[in-house]
Scaffold this motif. Structure first.
Motif, mmCIF file in Angstrom:
data_model
loop_
_atom_site.group_PDB
_atom_site.id
_atom_site.type_symbol
_atom_site.label_atom_id
_atom_site.label_comp_id
_atom_site.label_asym_id
_atom_site.label_seq_id
_atom_site.Cartn_x
_atom_site.Cartn_y
_atom_site.Cartn_z
ATOM 1 N N GLN A 72 5.581 21.042 -11.131
ATOM 2 C CA GLN A 72 6.179 20.013 -12.003
ATOM 3 C C GLN A 72 6.710 18.863 -11.155
ATOM 4 O O GLN A 72 6.524 17.692 -11.494
ATOM 5 N N PHE A 73 7.378 19.220 -10.065
ATOM 6 C CA PHE A 73 7.914 18.169 -9.191
ATOM 7 C C PHE A 73 6.777 17.333 -8.609
ATOM 8 O O PHE A 73 6.832 16.096 -8.612
ATOM 9 N N ASN A 74 5.750 18.005 -8.099
ATOM 10 C CA ASN A 74 4.624 17.294 -7.501
ATOM 11 C C ASN A 74 4.013 16.310 -8.491
ATOM 12 O O ASN A 74 3.737 15.154 -8.161
ATOM 13 N N GLN A 75 3.798 16.788 -9.717
ATOM 14 C CA GLN A 75 3.142 15.934 -10.714
ATOM 15 C C GLN A 75 4.048 14.747 -11.065
ATOM 16 O O GLN A 75 3.565 13.627 -11.228
ATOM 17 N N THR A 76 5.336 15.007 -11.163
ATOM 18 C CA THR A 76 6.282 13.920 -11.454
ATOM 19 C C THR A 76 6.244 12.862 -10.356
ATOM 20 O O THR A 76 6.242 11.656 -10.634
ATOM 21 N N VAL A 77 6.180 13.327 -9.112
ATOM 22 C CA VAL A 77 6.129 12.382 -7.980
ATOM 23 C C VAL A 77 4.839 11.573 -8.021
ATOM 24 O O VAL A 77 4.848 10.350 -7.832
ATOM 25 N N VAL A 78 3.730 12.243 -8.282
ATOM 26 C CA VAL A 78 2.441 11.536 -8.350
ATOM 27 C C VAL A 78 2.496 10.469 -9.442
ATOM 28 O O VAL A 78 2.084 9.321 -9.240
ATOM 29 N N ASN A 79 3.015 10.861 -10.617
ATOM 30 C CA ASN A 79 3.109 9.904 -11.723
ATOM 31 C C ASN A 79 4.011 8.728 -11.352
ATOM 32 O O ASN A 79 3.704 7.569 -11.632
ATOM 33 N N ALA A 80 5.156 9.043 -10.711
ATOM 34 C CA ALA A 80 6.108 7.992 -10.329
ATOM 35 C C ALA A 80 5.470 7.033 -9.320
ATOM 36 O O ALA A 80 5.632 5.813 -9.419
ATOM 37 N N LEU A 81 4.726 7.579 -8.372
ATOM 38 C CA LEU A 81 4.061 6.731 -7.373
ATOM 39 C C LEU A 81 3.037 5.834 -8.048
ATOM 40 O O LEU A 81 2.898 4.659 -7.701
ATOM 41 N N GLN A 82 2.335 6.380 -9.027
ATOM 42 C CA GLN A 82 1.336 5.580 -9.731
ATOM 43 C C GLN A 82 2.011 4.443 -10.493
ATOM 44 O O GLN A 82 1.548 3.307 -10.471
ATOM 45 N N LEU A 83 3.134 4.770 -11.155
ATOM 46 C CA LEU A 83 3.857 3.740 -11.897
ATOM 47 C C LEU A 83 4.375 2.659 -10.949
ATOM 48 O O LEU A 83 4.319 1.467 -11.263
ATOM 49 N N LEU A 84 4.865 3.075 -9.787
ATOM 50 C CA LEU A 84 5.352 2.105 -8.798
ATOM 51 C C LEU A 84 4.206 1.212 -8.326
ATOM 52 O O LEU A 84 4.381 -0.006 -8.164
ATOM 53 N N ALA A 85 3.056 1.823 -8.109
ATOM 54 C CA ALA A 85 1.895 1.036 -7.665
ATOM 55 C C ALA A 85 1.516 0.017 -8.734
ATOM 56 O O ALA A 85 1.175 -1.131 -8.432
ATOM 57 N N ASP A 86 1.590 0.432 -10.005
ATOM 58 C CA ASP A 86 1.273 -0.491 -11.093
ATOM 59 C C ASP A 86 2.259 -1.650 -11.107
ATOM 60 O O ASP A 86 1.874 -2.819 -11.271
ATOM 61 N N ASP A 87 3.543 -1.323 -10.971
ATOM 62 C CA ASP A 87 4.573 -2.377 -10.988
ATOM 63 C C ASP A 87 4.370 -3.337 -9.823
ATOM 64 O O ASP A 87 4.539 -4.554 -9.969
ATOM 65 N N LEU A 88 4.010 -2.780 -8.695
ATOM 66 C CA LEU A 88 3.783 -3.618 -7.510
ATOM 67 C C LEU A 88 2.620 -4.572 -7.761
ATOM 68 O O LEU A 88 2.691 -5.764 -7.460
ATOM 69 N N ALA A 89 1.558 -4.043 -8.350
ATOM 70 C CA ALA A 89 0.392 -4.883 -8.645
ATOM 71 C C ALA A 89 0.776 -5.986 -9.624
ATOM 72 O O ALA A 89 0.373 -7.143 -9.473
ATOM 73 N N ALA A 90 1.587 -5.639 -10.607
ATOM 74 C CA ALA A 90 2.014 -6.627 -11.604
ATOM 75 C C ALA A 90 2.859 -7.715 -10.943
ATOM 76 O O ALA A 90 2.706 -8.907 -11.223
ATOM 77 N N LEU A 91 3.756 -7.302 -10.035
ATOM 78 C CA LEU A 91 4.596 -8.267 -9.322
ATOM 79 C C LEU A 91 3.751 -9.204 -8.471
ATOM 80 O O LEU A 91 4.002 -10.408 -8.411
#
Lengths: 403, 143
Positions: free
Chosen positions: B91-110
């Motif tokens: 569960q932790f691993n998947q949460t981290v993967v999802n969070a990293l993906q969301l961060l990458a998306d935000d970075l791309a948007a910025l």
């Protein structure tokens, strides 16, 4: 002509069961043929139309009845529990095999290696590929390390194809793949038929849409995105949901319907919660085929991504398009026949996420464009996936390559 | 009717390709290396509590077989303790993967935002430009 059809049926939770039932019913309308169904012995079929129309036997009974059939058809897929029982019969009673997936590696593993029969598995691998590190390959497929690609590279269909009298696949990609290794085997490409379970009258998409939306309490002006089926990671729901989330600031009334269920190891609910989409996303869970199909009519846009794949043509896009739903799919080889413009094909590459966002935004902002694609898709399916014509093609193929 | 359908499909197909092409030209999508890293991260995020012992066949020799059998028994006895730990880790691993993906998306948007002005900003720039042009013409007329 009397046909023995080895298949899976409802209540097995598989699109192949749904499709096989529709096909069998359509074929049975031909007055000159009789079809008997042969299934595994670990379930009882429950579709009233099927129970009424066909004699259904378990596979154990086939040997005593074999001589009465002019043709045998095997509806194969890469799932040991659903299709494994057929494999022995394919060799003992050659017929026409329908390869719904282009690999049967996991199916073969299930009925050999996973039941302690290592020698049979090694024999199959030797027959097909000679001296390879079979157990290493099995381990990597089993543990998911590039499992799908490896299963495609070592499909373990060789002996099955060699034993068959003919092969049916659903894409030109599949046909070429088989012919590359087996140039002497008759291979036909017959598309999946479009039909709606439990419905023989012509479909009225607008009426179905209204009914489906009413069942979800969705006002007409809600922009509805949907995905259907069994949700696994290679359907890229993360990207689909991300594209949907991107829409919300400008289309706050939008909804995402996940018509189906996630496999246990895929924590989809947690992912939706983490993205803050719980108020916008509905997961329906498993539905019987007719309810499941009707729900698709509620979508303004259906998304069905699949990558990596194991060579089979996904059935859901055919149904979505046939219902007049604007459909987004992965641009993969098995779907090469679907033209860009009858649906929207997105390459499964580094731009997938951004492409999905741009396309979904464009579809939400431009209903006329969306409706045009939906109309194109419906017309395309009506012309190329007509169930009556496809049933006749199956009958023709079976009569040519029968016993 | 078939010709009409073909024409419509071709026309809408071109529009779709045009949208996809624009995405490729303007996207701050991950480089292939970064995408490969994300894919590998996704593939390895889920850990398996069940390691095969004596699979697909038992090791040769009596000593090895006894060892394997003991390991199987111990594994079964400890399953109640190990499985919940593995599930928590997954569960932790998947949460981290999802969070990293969301961060990458935000970075791309910025990154996209920084590259080009928003519509509101562009409208302001255009208005200011028009005012400057009007003032410049007034100055010229006075001269």
């Amino acid at each position: 002509m009397r046909i023995a059809f080895f298949t899976v049926l409802s209540p097995i939770r598989s699109a192949l069961a749904d499709c096989a039932e529709g096909l069998a019913l359509a074929m049975s309308r031909n007055q000159d043929i009789t079809i008997d169904l042969f299934i595994n012995d670990d379930y009882k079929p429950d579709n009233p139309q099927i129970l009424e129309r066909f004699k259904i036997y378990t596979y154990h009974e086939f040997t005593a009845l074999a001589d009465r059939y002019q043709s045998i058809m095997y509806w194969l897929g890469d799932h040991g529990r659903y299709h494994g029982f057929m494999l022995d019969f394919v060799h003992r009673y050659p017929g026409v095999v329908v390869l719904n997936d282009l690999t049967l590696h996991r199916c073969v593993m299930d009925i050999t290696l996973n039941r302690g029969n290592t020698e049979s598995y090694l024999a199959e691998m030797r027959y097909a590929y000679g001296d390879v590190n079979a157990l290493e390959i099995a381990w990597r497929i089993k543990t998911g390390q590039e499992g799908d690609q490896l299963a495609l590279d070592y499909p373990l269909i060789e002996r099955i194809v060699d034993s068959s009298l003919g092969v049916i696949v659903h894409s030109e990609y599949g046909r070429r793949k088989i012919l590359n290794r087996h140039p002497e085997v008759p291979v036909q490409r017959i598309p999946y038929p479009f039909f709606m379970p439990g419905q023989s009258a012509p479909i009225e998409p607008e009426k179905m849409r209204a009914e489906a939306r009413a069942s979800f309490n969705l006002p007409e002006d809600t922009f509805v995105v949907g995905s259907s089926g069994i949700f696994v990671p290679n359907k890229h729901l993360g990207d689909s949901l991300s594209a949907f989330a991107h829409l919300l600031p400008r289309h706050p009334n939008s909804k995402y319907i996940l018509s189906g269920f996630a496999v246990p190891e895929y924590n989809l609910n947690a992912h939706i919660e983490q993205m803050g989409l719980s108020d916008y996303v509905t997961i329906t869970g498993w539905q019987p085929p007719d309810a499941f199909s009707r729900q698709m009519a509620a979508f303004d846009v259906g998304i069905h991504l699949r990558y990596p794949h194991i060579g089979g043509v996904p059935y859901t896009p055919i149904r979505l398009m046939g219902l007049g739903v604007c459909t987004i799919v992965s641009d993969i080889e098995p779907l090469a026949e679907l033209p860009q413009g009858a649906c929207i094909k997105i390459p499964p590459d580094v731009y997938q996420r951004d492409s999905l966002r741009a396309i979904l935004e464009h579809l939400a902002d431009n209903p006329d464009f969306r409706k045009e694609i939906a109309h194109n898709g419906q017309q395309y399916i009506s012309q190329n996936h007509n169930i009556v014509k496809i049933a006749e093609r199956y009958i023709q193929t079976l009569s040519i390559y029968g016993r | 009717m078939e010709n009409e359908l073909t024409a419509s499909i071709t026309q809408t197909g071109k529009q779709i390709e045009s949208i996809l092409q624009k995405v490729r030209e303007t996207s701050h999508a991950s480089s292939p290396v970064r995408t490969a890293i994300f894919r590998r991260m996704q593939q390895t995020a889920t850990i398996n509590s069940h390691w095969h012992i004596a699979w697909p066949h038992w090791p040769p020799g009596i000593r090895a077989k006894v060892t394997a059998a003991s390991q199987k028994i111990i594994r079964r006895l400890l399953q109640w303790y190990i499985d919940p730990i593995v599930e928590q880790q997954n569960q932790f691993n998947q949460t981290v993967v999802n969070a990293l993906q969301l961060l990458a998306d935000d970075l791309a948007a910025l990154q996209t935002l920084c590259q080009s002005p928003s519509e509101v900003q562009q409208a302001k720039i255009d208005r200011l430009q028009r005012q400057i042009n009007a003032l410049y013409r007034q100055i010229q007329d006075k001269d």
